[in-house]
Design a protein around this motif. Sequence first.
Motif, PDB file in Angstrom:
ATOM      1  N   PHE A 187      -0.469  85.604  59.151  1.00  0.00           N
ATOM      2  CA  PHE A 187      -1.815  86.185  59.259  1.00  0.00           C
ATOM      3  C   PHE A 187      -2.142  86.570  60.697  1.00  0.00           C
ATOM      4  N   CYS A 188      -1.569  85.854  61.661  1.00  0.00           N
ATOM      5  CA  CYS A 188      -1.833  86.176  63.074  1.00  0.00           C
ATOM      6  C   CYS A 188      -1.202  87.511  63.480  1.00  0.00           C
ATOM      7  N   VAL A 189      -0.063  87.859  62.921  1.00  0.00           N
ATOM      8  CA  VAL A 189       0.595  89.124  63.279  1.00  0.00           C
ATOM      9  C   VAL A 189       0.258  90.230  62.285  1.00  0.00           C
ATOM     10  N   SER A 258       5.635  81.072  51.118  1.00  0.00           N
ATOM     11  CA  SER A 258       6.563  81.650  52.099  1.00  0.00           C
ATOM     12  C   SER A 258       7.977  81.547  51.569  1.00  0.00           C
ATOM     13  N   GLY A 259       8.256  82.297  50.505  1.00  0.00           N
ATOM     14  CA  GLY A 259       9.579  82.290  49.922  1.00  0.00           C
ATOM     15  C   GLY A 259      10.495  83.305  50.579  1.00  0.00           C
ATOM     16  N   TRP A 260      11.599  83.602  49.880  1.00  0.00           N
ATOM     17  CA  TRP A 260      12.612  84.477  50.487  1.00  0.00           C
ATOM     18  C   TRP A 260      12.134  85.926  50.581  1.00  0.00           C
ATOM     19  N   ILE A 261      11.438  86.415  49.577  1.00  0.00           N
ATOM     20  CA  ILE A 261      10.998  87.817  49.620  1.00  0.00           C
ATOM     21  C   ILE A 261      10.009  88.037  50.755  1.00  0.00           C
ATOM     22  N   VAL A 262       9.027  87.161  50.877  1.00  0.00           N
ATOM     23  CA  VAL A 262       8.015  87.309  51.927  1.00  0.00           C
ATOM     24  C   VAL A 262       8.622  87.082  53.309  1.00  0.00           C
ATOM     25  N   SER A 263       9.528  86.141  53.439  1.00  0.00           N
ATOM     26  CA  SER A 263      10.119  85.850  54.754  1.00  0.00           C
ATOM     27  C   SER A 263      11.023  86.991  55.221  1.00  0.00           C
ATOM     28  N   LEU A 264      11.777  87.587  54.300  1.00  0.00           N
ATOM     29  CA  LEU A 264      12.627  88.718  54.691  1.00  0.00           C
ATOM     30  C   LEU A 264      11.783  89.936  55.067  1.00  0.00           C
ATOM     31  N   ALA A 265      10.673  90.102  54.387  1.00  0.00           N
ATOM     32  CA  ALA A 265       9.779  91.209  54.745  1.00  0.00           C
ATOM     33  C   ALA A 265       9.087  90.944  56.079  1.00  0.00           C
ATOM     34  N   ALA A 266       8.828  89.671  56.392  1.00  0.00           N
ATOM     35  CA  ALA A 266       8.160  89.352  57.658  1.00  0.00           C
ATOM     36  C   ALA A 266       9.071  89.568  58.853  1.00  0.00           C
ATOM     37  N   SER A 270       7.671  90.687  62.572  1.00  0.00           N
ATOM     38  CA  SER A 270       7.847  89.802  63.733  1.00  0.00           C
ATOM     39  C   SER A 270       9.029  88.882  63.450  1.00  0.00           C
ATOM     40  N   VAL A 271       9.972  88.878  64.361  1.00  0.00           N
ATOM     41  CA  VAL A 271      11.159  88.046  64.157  1.00  0.00           C
ATOM     42  C   VAL A 271      10.817  86.554  64.211  1.00  0.00           C
ATOM     43  N   PRO A 272      10.045  86.081  65.188  1.00  0.00           N
ATOM     44  CA  PRO A 272       9.718  84.633  65.185  1.00  0.00           C
ATOM     45  C   PRO A 272       8.986  84.193  63.923  1.00  0.00           C
ATOM     46  N   VAL A 273       8.025  84.984  63.475  1.00  0.00           N
ATOM     47  CA  VAL A 273       7.305  84.635  62.251  1.00  0.00           C
ATOM     48  C   VAL A 273       8.247  84.649  61.053  1.00  0.00           C
ATOM     49  N   GLY A 274       9.145  85.641  61.018  1.00  0.00           N
ATOM     50  CA  GLY A 274      10.115  85.699  59.929  1.00  0.00           C
ATOM     51  C   GLY A 274      11.044  84.493  59.915  1.00  0.00           C
ATOM     52  N   VAL A 275      11.432  84.008  61.104  1.00  0.00           N
ATOM     53  CA  VAL A 275      12.297  82.821  61.169  1.00  0.00           C
ATOM     54  C   VAL A 275      11.558  81.593  60.650  1.00  0.00           C
ATOM     55  N   ILE A 276      10.276  81.465  61.034  1.00  0.00           N
ATOM     56  CA  ILE A 276       9.483  80.320  60.556  1.00  0.00           C
ATOM     57  C   ILE A 276       9.361  80.344  59.038  1.00  0.00           C
ATOM     58  N   MET A 277       9.110  81.534  58.503  1.00  0.00           N
ATOM     59  CA  MET A 277       8.956  81.641  57.056  1.00  0.00           C
ATOM     60  C   MET A 277      10.293  81.425  56.337  1.00  0.00           C
ATOM     61  N   MET A 278      11.382  81.812  56.962  1.00  0.00           N
ATOM     62  CA  MET A 278      12.684  81.551  56.348  1.00  0.00           C
ATOM     63  C   MET A 278      12.999  80.055  56.310  1.00  0.00           C
ATOM     64  N   LEU A 279      12.594  79.337  57.353  1.00  0.00           N
ATOM     65  CA  LEU A 279      12.745  77.879  57.318  1.00  0.00           C
ATOM     66  C   LEU A 279      11.940  77.286  56.165  1.00  0.00           C
TER      67      LEU A 279
END
Length: 347
Positions: A187-189, A258-266, A270-279
């Motif tokens: 939400f921040c990005v 924050s599953g795989w579809i949302v994390s890959l789209a993130a 933003s790469v840092p946000v995407g990494v957090i969501m992938m975790l």
Amino acid sequence: MSKYTSFPEPGDDHNPFQDPAVTQHSSNTEYATLDLYNPFDNKNGPPPPAYAATAPSAPQPVVPATTPPSRTTPTEPRNYGTSFTPQTAVNATTAELLRKQEELEKKARELERRERELDSHALGPGATRQNNWPPLPTFCPVGPCFYQDINMEISQSFQHTVSIMYYYWMFTACTLAFNLISCLSLFCVEPSGGVGLGLAILWVILFTPCSFVCWYRPVYKAFRSDSSFNFFAFFFIFFVQVIFYVIMTIGIPGWGFSGWIVSLAALKTSVPVGVIMMLNAILFTAQAAMGVVLLKRVHSLYRQTGASFVKAQAEFATGVMSNQAVRQAAANATASAAQGAFTGAAR
């Protein structure tokens, strides 16, 4: 014939002890003979020279051996190729003492658990225990809601499984909290993802207490009292919960997960946000896999307890009829029906 040989004839009267060599040797006092010397008689003075020459000398001091003597007993095993040292004996004794100490500690814990069980049975069926979960501080206006003691209330053969279920519930609660952090970072990005953040807040508030009450407490009570009804309640609710875990792992956009579809789209935003969501997606995956494994584990233990659907129905009927509110409502309904029937008959 005897004049040609040194041996006398059989018929000759010859005494061998009268030989001059023998008589000469016997008359010589320089030789040690049994007739001339008694070693146990101190009155005869020092021993003859023959005994003096062979007299034992003073005992030599015994020098301690650097290595232990070899085994000479036939029944004792021989040691080939290894050396036995005092350090080896000390290590073996220490290991034996540690093993015995572990056994004593285990027996002490078992006795303590049995003592607590006896104390709990001594309270009687009408006695109540003080609630201890959740462990809230004393200044908190809300007190604990449940009583929980796995070591005392659960049989020893099921304590490990119930403890794993409790830790699994804590893991799911932490995963939902981390999901809230992931949605907040997204939400921040990307401010347009406010719906996902709101749903993430709803999920962590809703699933955390409901999962404890709806599937952990039933499995706890099922193993505590061998309740068939609680087993079936756990299987139904936990199966639905595992389906939700799979949906969380997929990560449908706009659902607050924050599953795989949302994390890959993130990752595109933003790469840092995407990494957090992938975790977070990895945690959701582990949560779903562990849920399937634990469901099968509890089902296998359920088959060993002798529970059945018939017993579950009987427990449900007994529990419903033992409820004071249900009995009061049934009595009121019966009284109303009887009064209506009497009034209609009077007319």
